[in-house]
Scaffold this motif. Sequence first.
Motif, PDB file in Angstrom:
ATOM      1  N   GLU A  67       2.627  -3.888  -0.247  1.00  0.00           N
ATOM      2  CA  GLU A  67       2.224  -5.198  -0.766  1.00  0.00           C
ATOM      3  C   GLU A  67       1.702  -6.080   0.361  1.00  0.00           C
ATOM      4  O   GLU A  67       0.689  -6.766   0.215  1.00  0.00           O
ATOM      5  CB  GLU A  67       3.396  -5.895  -1.464  1.00  0.00           C
ATOM      6  CG  GLU A  67       3.750  -5.330  -2.811  1.00  0.00           C
ATOM      7  CD  GLU A  67       2.696  -5.614  -3.866  1.00  0.00           C
ATOM      8  OE1 GLU A  67       2.021  -6.656  -3.797  1.00  0.00           O
ATOM      9  OE2 GLU A  67       2.545  -4.776  -4.761  1.00  0.00           O
ATOM     10  N   ASN A  68       2.395  -6.096   1.494  1.00  0.00           N
ATOM     11  CA  ASN A  68       1.956  -6.930   2.614  1.00  0.00           C
ATOM     12  C   ASN A  68       0.623  -6.445   3.185  1.00  0.00           C
ATOM     13  O   ASN A  68      -0.238  -7.253   3.528  1.00  0.00           O
ATOM     14  CB  ASN A  68       3.026  -6.975   3.703  1.00  0.00           C
ATOM     15  CG  ASN A  68       4.190  -7.856   3.319  1.00  0.00           C
ATOM     16  OD1 ASN A  68       4.055  -8.760   2.505  1.00  0.00           O
ATOM     17  ND2 ASN A  68       5.339  -7.587   3.897  1.00  0.00           N
ATOM     18  N   ASP A  70      -1.718  -4.851   1.556  1.00  0.00           N
ATOM     19  CA  ASP A  70      -2.742  -5.201   0.582  1.00  0.00           C
ATOM     20  C   ASP A  70      -3.077  -6.688   0.669  1.00  0.00           C
ATOM     21  O   ASP A  70      -4.246  -7.074   0.630  1.00  0.00           O
ATOM     22  CB  ASP A  70      -2.273  -4.843  -0.827  1.00  0.00           C
ATOM     23  CG  ASP A  70      -3.364  -5.037  -1.852  1.00  0.00           C
ATOM     24  OD1 ASP A  70      -4.473  -4.528  -1.638  1.00  0.00           O
ATOM     25  OD2 ASP A  70      -3.095  -5.716  -2.870  1.00  0.00           O
ATOM     26  N   SER A  71      -2.069  -7.517   0.832  1.00  0.00           N
ATOM     27  CA  SER A  71      -2.286  -8.960   0.958  1.00  0.00           C
ATOM     28  C   SER A  71      -3.097  -9.293   2.210  1.00  0.00           C
ATOM     29  O   SER A  71      -4.027 -10.107   2.164  1.00  0.00           O
ATOM     30  CB  SER A  71      -0.943  -9.682   0.988  1.00  0.00           C
ATOM     31  OG  SER A  71      -1.123 -11.049   1.203  1.00  0.00           O
ATOM     32  N   ARG A  75      -6.821 -10.990   2.251  1.00  0.00           N
ATOM     33  CA  ARG A  75      -7.105 -12.230   2.971  1.00  0.00           C
ATOM     34  C   ARG A  75      -8.240 -12.036   3.970  1.00  0.00           C
ATOM     35  O   ARG A  75      -9.111 -12.898   4.124  1.00  0.00           O
ATOM     36  CB  ARG A  75      -5.852 -12.743   3.685  1.00  0.00           C
ATOM     37  CG  ARG A  75      -5.009 -13.627   2.774  1.00  0.00           C
ATOM     38  CD  ARG A  75      -3.891 -14.285   3.550  1.00  0.00           C
ATOM     39  NE  ARG A  75      -2.681 -13.539   3.230  1.00  0.00           N
ATOM     40  CZ  ARG A  75      -1.828 -13.059   4.113  1.00  0.00           C
ATOM     41  NH1 ARG A  75      -2.008 -13.270   5.387  1.00  0.00           N
ATOM     42  NH2 ARG A  75      -0.771 -12.392   3.731  1.00  0.00           N
TER      43      ARG A  75
END
Length: 169
Positions: A67-68, A70-71, A75
């Motif tokens: 998840e991190n 992908d985030s 960004r």
Amino acid sequence: MLALKRIVTVAVMVYLLLAVLFVLAPAVRTSVMGMGTGLSALEQERQFYYTLFLIGAGLLALHLITENLDSVLLRRSVSQQENKINELKAKLYDQQQRAVPPVGVPTARTIDGRLINNETAPVQPTQSQAAGTVSVTENRTSDHLPHPTFPQSDPSLTNTPPAERPPLA
């Protein structure tokens, strides 16, 4: 990255369903615990929950990492797209500035405000300008560069006297 994120999310969902099944259905839990070594029932149950905890912790860590990542990638992609948009806006602005020079404004001035124009003869200052007074159409600030004075009789300006403002609807 999106495929890995989806795979990890599906694995977490399957794990949660199996964990709920094992906790809520004692018959399923005892049958799965009985597949192991020849330990006592208490030791098998302890080993089962310990294994369940380790698998859950590993899946949670993997899920957080994906998840991190992908985030961060999203960004970074958004900031790159915003930079491209800003560059295109700057190019468009430059093209518009080159295509349409402002009316009545010289194209170039020196630091002290003199025009740079080789085609026309230099204009002699008027008597009031030679005396150091400022013309009606420009103000000279402390840096001695001309700045235009805009018409003050425009009713849309906030510094227009109230008598000259149009009534509000």
